[in-house]
Design a protein around this motif. Structure first.
Motif, PDB file in Angstrom:
ATOM      1  N   ARG A  18      31.326  69.188  38.395  1.00 22.82           N
ATOM      2  CA  ARG A  18      31.011  70.713  38.367  1.00 22.82           C
ATOM      3  C   ARG A  18      32.183  71.586  37.923  1.00 22.82           C
ATOM      4  O   ARG A  18      31.684  72.483  37.399  1.00 22.82           O
ATOM      5  N   THR A  19      33.275  71.358  38.074  1.00 22.21           N
ATOM      6  CA  THR A  19      34.207  72.225  37.681  1.00 22.21           C
ATOM      7  C   THR A  19      34.579  71.930  36.276  1.00 22.21           C
ATOM      8  O   THR A  19      35.226  73.031  35.775  1.00 22.21           O
ATOM      9  N   SER A  20      34.440  70.767  35.666  1.00 21.22           N
ATOM     10  CA  SER A  20      34.847  70.654  34.154  1.00 21.22           C
ATOM     11  C   SER A  20      33.581  71.052  33.348  1.00 21.22           C
ATOM     12  O   SER A  20      33.965  70.655  32.162  1.00 21.22           O
ATOM     13  N   ALA A  21      32.465  71.589  33.795  1.00 17.24           N
ATOM     14  CA  ALA A  21      31.334  71.885  32.975  1.00 17.24           C
ATOM     15  C   ALA A  21      31.725  72.881  32.223  1.00 17.24           C
ATOM     16  O   ALA A  21      32.094  73.963  32.652  1.00 17.24           O
ATOM     17  N   ALA A  22      31.636  72.884  30.959  1.00 13.10           N
ATOM     18  CA  ALA A  22      31.898  73.860  29.693  1.00 13.10           C
ATOM     19  C   ALA A  22      30.858  74.871  29.786  1.00 13.10           C
ATOM     20  O   ALA A  22      29.789  74.560  29.958  1.00 13.10           O
ATOM     21  N   GLU A  23      31.169  76.322  29.621  1.00 14.02           N
ATOM     22  CA  GLU A  23      30.301  77.283  29.600  1.00 14.02           C
ATOM     23  C   GLU A  23      30.800  78.154  28.521  1.00 14.02           C
ATOM     24  O   GLU A  23      31.860  78.596  28.581  1.00 14.02           O
ATOM     25  N   PHE A  24      29.832  78.588  27.485  1.00 17.08           N
ATOM     26  CA  PHE A  24      30.072  79.559  26.647  1.00 17.08           C
ATOM     27  C   PHE A  24      29.339  80.831  26.641  1.00 17.08           C
ATOM     28  O   PHE A  24      28.132  80.700  27.078  1.00 17.08           O
ATOM     29  N   TYR A  25      29.908  82.108  26.325  1.00  8.63           N
ATOM     30  CA  TYR A  25      29.252  83.321  26.391  1.00  8.63           C
ATOM     31  C   TYR A  25      29.521  83.983  25.137  1.00  8.63           C
ATOM     32  O   TYR A  25      30.583  83.695  24.385  1.00  8.63           O
ATOM     33  N   ILE A  26      28.603  84.735  24.783  1.00  9.41           N
ATOM     34  CA  ILE A  26      28.618  85.663  23.613  1.00  9.41           C
ATOM     35  C   ILE A  26      28.826  87.245  24.027  1.00  9.41           C
ATOM     36  O   ILE A  26      28.125  87.725  24.772  1.00  9.41           O
ATOM     37  N   VAL A  38      33.343  83.152  23.879  1.00  6.53           N
ATOM     38  CA  VAL A  38      34.411  82.919  24.867  1.00  6.53           C
ATOM     39  C   VAL A  38      34.120  81.924  25.881  1.00  6.53           C
ATOM     40  O   VAL A  38      32.717  81.566  26.022  1.00  6.53           O
ATOM     41  N   ASP A  39      35.104  81.029  26.413  1.00  6.25           N
ATOM     42  CA  ASP A  39      34.825  79.998  27.406  1.00  6.25           C
ATOM     43  C   ASP A  39      34.904  80.362  28.753  1.00  6.25           C
ATOM     44  O   ASP A  39      34.984  79.336  29.721  1.00  6.25           O
ATOM     45  N   LYS A  40      35.245  81.536  28.919  1.00  9.88           N
ATOM     46  CA  LYS A  40      35.531  82.155  30.357  1.00  9.88           C
ATOM     47  C   LYS A  40      34.497  83.184  30.748  1.00  9.88           C
ATOM     48  O   LYS A  40      34.193  83.795  29.763  1.00  9.88           O
ATOM     49  N   LYS A  58      25.873  75.724  26.821  1.00  6.50           N
ATOM     50  CA  LYS A  58      26.842  74.504  27.262  1.00  6.50           C
ATOM     51  C   LYS A  58      27.442  73.803  26.322  1.00  6.50           C
ATOM     52  O   LYS A  58      28.511  73.109  26.891  1.00  6.50           O
ATOM     53  N   SER A  59      27.450  74.360  25.023  1.00  4.66           N
ATOM     54  CA  SER A  59      28.283  73.861  23.922  1.00  4.66           C
ATOM     55  C   SER A  59      28.642  75.168  23.162  1.00  4.66           C
ATOM     56  O   SER A  59      27.772  75.805  22.940  1.00  4.66           O
ATOM     57  N   ARG A  60      29.725  75.016  22.361  1.00  2.00           N
ATOM     58  CA  ARG A  60      30.344  76.142  21.357  1.00  2.00           C
ATOM     59  C   ARG A  60      29.012  76.067  20.299  1.00  2.00           C
ATOM     60  O   ARG A  60      28.721  76.948  19.688  1.00  2.00           O
ATOM     61  N   GLY A  61      28.542  74.722  19.922  1.00  5.66           N
ATOM     62  CA  GLY A  61      27.461  74.848  18.812  1.00  5.66           C
ATOM     63  C   GLY A  61      26.403  75.440  19.058  1.00  5.66           C
ATOM     64  O   GLY A  61      25.618  76.143  18.358  1.00  5.66           O
ATOM     65  N   GLU A  62      25.847  75.320  20.381  1.00  7.86           N
ATOM     66  CA  GLU A  62      24.693  76.019  21.068  1.00  7.86           C
ATOM     67  C   GLU A  62      25.137  77.532  20.758  1.00  7.86           C
ATOM     68  O   GLU A  62      24.005  78.300  20.300  1.00  7.86           O
TER      69      GLU A  62
END
Length: 80
Positions: A18-26, A38-40, A58-62
């Motif tokens: 749960r803590t290592s799941a990557a999240e990306f925002y625009i 950004v990943d935070k 969930k991914s940078r490509g997405e």
């Protein structure tokens, strides 16, 4: 004793995933008119930074694919 050890291992595995799941925002900077991935979780309480979309990727490509589809980001004003 073995049951306790197995339970602890399972709980640690669940917590670490749960803590290592990557999240990306625009996000979009109003000053430069550029979108960025950004990943935070972004700080949006400033006058210059806004979320370009409410989605969490969930991914940078997405996130990159979604950024190309967002009109304010697809005008060539984007950085990665």
């Amino acid at each position: 004793m073995k049951r306790t050890i197995v339970t602890v291992i399972i709980l640690l595995a669940l917590f670490s995933t749960r803590t290592s799941a990557a999240e990306f925002y625009i996000v979009r900077d109003r000053t430069t008119q550029k979108c960025t991935i950004v990943d935070k979780p972004p700080v949006t309480n400033t006058m210059t930074i806004t979320l370009a979309t409410d989605a969490i990727y969930k991914s940078r490509g997405e996130a990159e694919s979604a950024m190309r589809a967002i009109k304010v980001c697809s005008d060539g004003n984007s950085t990665k």
